[in-house]
Design a protein around this motif. Structure first.
Motif, mmCIF file in Angstrom:
data_model
loop_
_atom_site.group_PDB
_atom_site.id
_atom_site.type_symbol
_atom_site.label_atom_id
_atom_site.label_comp_id
_atom_site.label_asym_id
_atom_site.label_seq_id
_atom_site.Cartn_x
_atom_site.Cartn_y
_atom_site.Cartn_z
ATOM 1 N N ILE A 227 42.997 40.646 54.556
ATOM 2 C CA ILE A 227 42.348 39.602 53.766
ATOM 3 C C ILE A 227 41.802 40.130 52.440
ATOM 4 N N ILE A 228 40.992 41.205 52.496
ATOM 5 C CA ILE A 228 40.391 41.691 51.243
ATOM 6 C C ILE A 228 41.483 42.160 50.286
ATOM 7 N N PHE B 113 37.847 45.736 44.733
ATOM 8 C CA PHE B 113 38.369 45.310 46.030
ATOM 9 C C PHE B 113 38.685 46.506 46.914
ATOM 10 N N VAL C 245 45.556 38.720 44.520
ATOM 11 C CA VAL C 245 45.648 37.483 43.740
ATOM 12 C C VAL C 245 44.785 37.583 42.494
ATOM 13 N N LEU C 246 43.530 38.016 42.710
ATOM 14 C CA LEU C 246 42.564 37.960 41.616
ATOM 15 C C LEU C 246 42.844 38.982 40.526
ATOM 16 N N LEU D 15 47.954 35.074 49.500
ATOM 17 C CA LEU D 15 47.020 35.509 50.537
ATOM 18 C C LEU D 15 47.660 35.394 51.925
ATOM 19 N N GLY E 67 47.664 31.551 44.684
ATOM 20 C CA GLY E 67 46.739 32.369 45.451
ATOM 21 C C GLY E 67 46.836 32.162 46.937
ATOM 22 N N THR E 68 46.865 30.916 47.367
ATOM 23 C CA THR E 68 46.900 30.656 48.799
ATOM 24 C C THR E 68 48.161 31.229 49.427
ATOM 25 N N VAL F 211 43.240 38.982 48.861
ATOM 26 C CA VAL F 211 42.451 38.285 47.834
ATOM 27 C C VAL F 211 42.457 39.102 46.545
ATOM 28 N N ILE G 228 45.177 30.028 40.907
ATOM 29 C CA ILE G 228 44.544 30.550 42.114
ATOM 30 C C ILE G 228 44.859 29.660 43.311
#
Lengths: 686, 75
Positions: free
Chosen positions: A320-321, A296, A327-328, A505, A501-502, A324, A497
């Motif tokens: 954004i990147i 990332f 989270v991941l 993010l 995740g949401t 994300v 996620i």
């Protein structure tokens, strides 16, 4: 009477088969059964991957349904929670009842109920079947574990069983798919039949509509009579349909338990298993986590270099990147934890762990079952809190939820790791114990001890209730089903996620904006630079001034008086505010704050060096080992996770409990951090 | 009254009655602990509590406080 009804049904089934082909309406079938009866394996076999998991509205009972293509017919298959009874003493049972009686708004009353019955445990499994029959539901019995039963020379005569119950009984081996065709045929036949079995064991006076039958349950004496009547009937069925063996003899599970729940070795093995699980989670996950992190990172670089300069590019790359990625990066740990939890659950070991630990947990006022949610919380409090639904008593459940976030979750690890790498690396106690490892262990212990204390207090004050009952089956040990374990693991990861995740993010983007706006113009920067000496002390004037003047910087300054007694300056304050979204955000915020700017210098020191070298506005060092320790203590105890807050709100269905949790945890964190810093300073550290 | 708690580990006995009327006794009965059923005391957990019994071909764990409600008769 029962025999006659089966015969007439067979005749009708011929006509029914014709109708099946023309029927347009999808069938709804519910899958009911005791826990550990093989229900999940059968559900997975019938639906394949065509399934979805959600929650029933307003409650925490997991809602699982899938599509079953049975002999050309599309069936909506509802997987009920594992049940011993339908008497609605637990939330699971209440939901199951509501589904079976058609009282869940978007699920039609089931056309057929498939009752999963474990042949090795026929009597207790049949209890639920007798209740299903009393509800006047069309029931088909799927008899599982027949091979296991036969190995123990426990032969079940399916014909007699079916005749006595007055419903079809089909032997299935879920893992190999044997018997599935017969099950499909029986389900479709039953769906088209209007015949309903009679609950012959109930006396004439309580034969009647399902409402009448179950209204009488409010009366204790007659409720007991019904339980006896059901088991009386079951004993009769059992004696006639099963070749008798000594069901009380020592089985293989008991032999295994001779070691695994041994008074002394049992606890040692439990500790050993936990050590292996956590060691694996941390060591195996580190490589994929590093790869994701690096991946990332380069993706953000790529976005910056290939897109035109501007707000949008900054948003994509840094907001954004990075969000994300944030989270991941936890996915490997979460997947591994759920892999282990599924295996421990499916082998039957989890129940033993609760058995071994119940006495200890009760000392705190909790149920042995609270062990599992608390254990899960070491990976992430979200699944842990979701797992508390297995605890029947609402007060015990609430107490478990309230302390679950004290378990050091994986999101705290990046914080601990950074602090240790910056200030405690390469140091040893007694020459061989790494100080970092000891500190991490100490942080975990601090969380556990605090959880015990809080649970103890809660259970004696606002959540006062008698000790929760512990009536629990110890299921036979089984080799876990590979497909079930994997499916469970990915489902849980998906929930993480989606739910966490949401939020993470969204918060990352919000934080990016807080630090990005309002923009400070180049002209202002040069003005400030020439007028203030403090700004000149910054590693990177541009970035430093931008952040100082941003909304985030202003917030950091705002709380500085409050956090100063903890030894934190406004920049750490900014990171603290940001980490209330999610703990690991601290790391990325610190890297933004201390980022010397990729454009300005090619040799930007790494985050670790940046933290070591960071200066307060007065020029003194921003961090000392004591500051790092204080920060770690704060992170053990503070409720810094928007996702957990959201889950707690959902699970408790109460804002007051949610706010109470955030308040008391953060208050406790502040006090503990204050104590750490001030005592440390008094002792001459720092 | 002889209760389940007083039975030595390994012994077999028969349930005479489940005393008390609450969610726990009801759960015990639903799990098959009804008058007339025979069982075997398997073991007690490391701290002496809970207990494990085997009945109707399966293993059931319960606390001593719960087992105290079960009146039994040794075989």
């Amino acid at each position: 009477m029962a025999i006659a009804s089966v015969k007439s049904k067979d005749i009708r089934s011929v006509k029914a088969d014709v109708r099946v082909k023309t029927a347009k309406n999808d069938l709804t079938v519910a899958l009911a059964g005791n826990p550990n009866a093989g229900k999940t394996t059968l559900f997975n076999q019938l639906t394949g991957l065509r399934q979805k998991v959600a929650n029933y509205p307003g409650v925490t009972v997991e809602r699982k349904e899938g599509t079953w293509n049975a002999a050309g017919e599309v069936i909506r298959l509802i997987d009920l929670p594992g049940l011993y009874s339908l008497d609605a003493t637990s939330l699971d049972e209440q939901i199951a009842r509501d589904i079976l009686t058609g009282n869940i708004y978007d699920i039609p009353k089931p056309d057929v109920v498939v009752a999963v019955v474990d042949a090795t445990n026929l009597e207790r499994n049949l209890y639920l079947v007798t209740q299903l029959i009393e509800f006047r539901l069309p029931v088909v019995v799927a008899l599982t574990m027949v091979d296991v039963a036969e190995k123990r020379s426990l032969g079940v005569n399916v014909k007699i069983l079916s005749r006595m119950l007055g419903i079809p009984v089909v032997k299935v081996t879920a893992a190999s798919g044997a018997g599935i065709d017969e099950l499909e045929a029986a389900v479709l036949r039953t769906a088209r039949s209007t015949d309903r079995p009679k609950a012959s064991w109930l006396s004439e006076t309580i034969q009647g509509s399902e409402e009448e039958i179950h209204l009488s349950l409010t009366d204790d004496a007659s409720a007991n009579k019904q339980i006896f009547a059901r088991y009386g009937f079951i004993s009769e069925v059992y004696q006639r349909s099963v070749t008798p063996i000594d069901t009380l003899e020592r089985g293989y599970s008991e032999k295994i338990d001779g070691i695994l729940t041994h008074k002394f070795f049992g606890l040692l093995i439990l500790i050993g298993i936990l050590l292996i699980v956590f060691q694996s989670i941390f060591s195996w996950a580190s490589l994929p986590m590093d790869l994701l992190d690096a991946g990332f990172g380069s993706l953000a670089e790529l976005a910056k270099s290939s897109l035109p300069e501007g707000i949008l590019t900054d948003l994509i790359a840094d907001g954004i990147i990075a969000g994300v990625g944030g989270v991941l990066v936890f996915l490997p740990q979460i997947l591994l934890l759920f892999l282990f939890l599924s295996i421990l659950e499916d082998t039957g070991y989890m129940a033993r762990a609760a058995f071994l630990l119940d006495r200890l947990m009760r000392g705190v006022g909790l149920h042995g079952k609270a062990f599992v949610p608390l254990l899960s919380s070491f990976a992430c409090a979200i699944p842990g809190i979701m797992a508390t639904r297995t605890i029947e008593n609402p007060k015990d459940r609430l107490a478990t939820i309230m302390i679950a976030p004290f378990m050091s979750c994986s999101a705290r690890l990046p914080v601990y790791t950074l602090m240790i790498a910056a200030f405690f690396s390469g140091q040893y106690i007694f020459g061989f114990l790494s100080l970092g490892a000891v500190l991490i262990l100490a942080m975990y212990m601090l969380g556990i001890v605090m959880a015990v204390i809080v649970a103890f207090i809660l259970k004696r004050t606002i959540l006062k209730s008698p000790p929760p009952p512990f009536v629990m089956e110890l299921p036979p040990y089984r080799v876990p089903n590979f497909k079930t374990v994997l499916l469970n693991m990915f489902t849980r990861a998906g929930i993480f996620i989606k739910r966490a995740g949401t939020v993470i993010l969204a918060i990352s983007i919000l934080l990016w904006a807080l630090a990005y706006f309002p923009r400070t113009s180049a002209e202002d920067i040069s003005n400030i630079q020439s007028s203030t000496a403090a700004a000149a002390a910054e590693g990177s004037p541009d970035e430093g001034i931008q952040l100082r003047n941003s909304f985030a910087g202003q917030l950091g300054h705002l709380i500085e008086p409050v956090i100063e007694p903890l030894g934190f300056d406004w920049k750490i304050g900014v990171a603290l505010i940001a980490s209330f979204a999610a703990r690991e955000v601290l790391v990325s915020t610190l890297s933004i704050i201390y980022n010397t700017g990729a454009d300005s210098t090619e040799e930007s020191p790494s985050l670790i060096n940046a933290v070591r070298d960071a200066k307060k506005d007065d020029g003194s060092k921003a961090w000392t080992p004591l500051t790092a320790l204080t920060l770690m203590v704060f992170f053990v105890l503070a409720m810094q996770c928007m996702s957990t807050v959201a889950v707690v709100r959902r699970e408790t269905n109460s804002w007051s409990w949610t706010i109470f949790m955030v308040g008391y945890m953060t208050g406790l964190a502040y006090l503990a951090a204050l104590l750490t810093y001030q005592v440390g300073k008094y002792l001459g550290f720092g | 009254m002889q209760t389940l708690t007083k039975l030595p580990i390994g012994s077999r006995a028969k349930v005479i009655a489940v005393h008390g009327n609450n969610a726990i006794t009801k759960r015990l009965m639903e799990m098959g602990v009804v008058p007339g059923v025979t069982f075997r005391v398997v073991k007690s957990a490391p701290f002496g509590d809970p207990l494990e019994i085997k009945l109707r071909g399966y293993s059931l764990a319960m606390r001593i406080s719960e087992a105290d409600a079960i009146e039994v008769e040794s075989e």
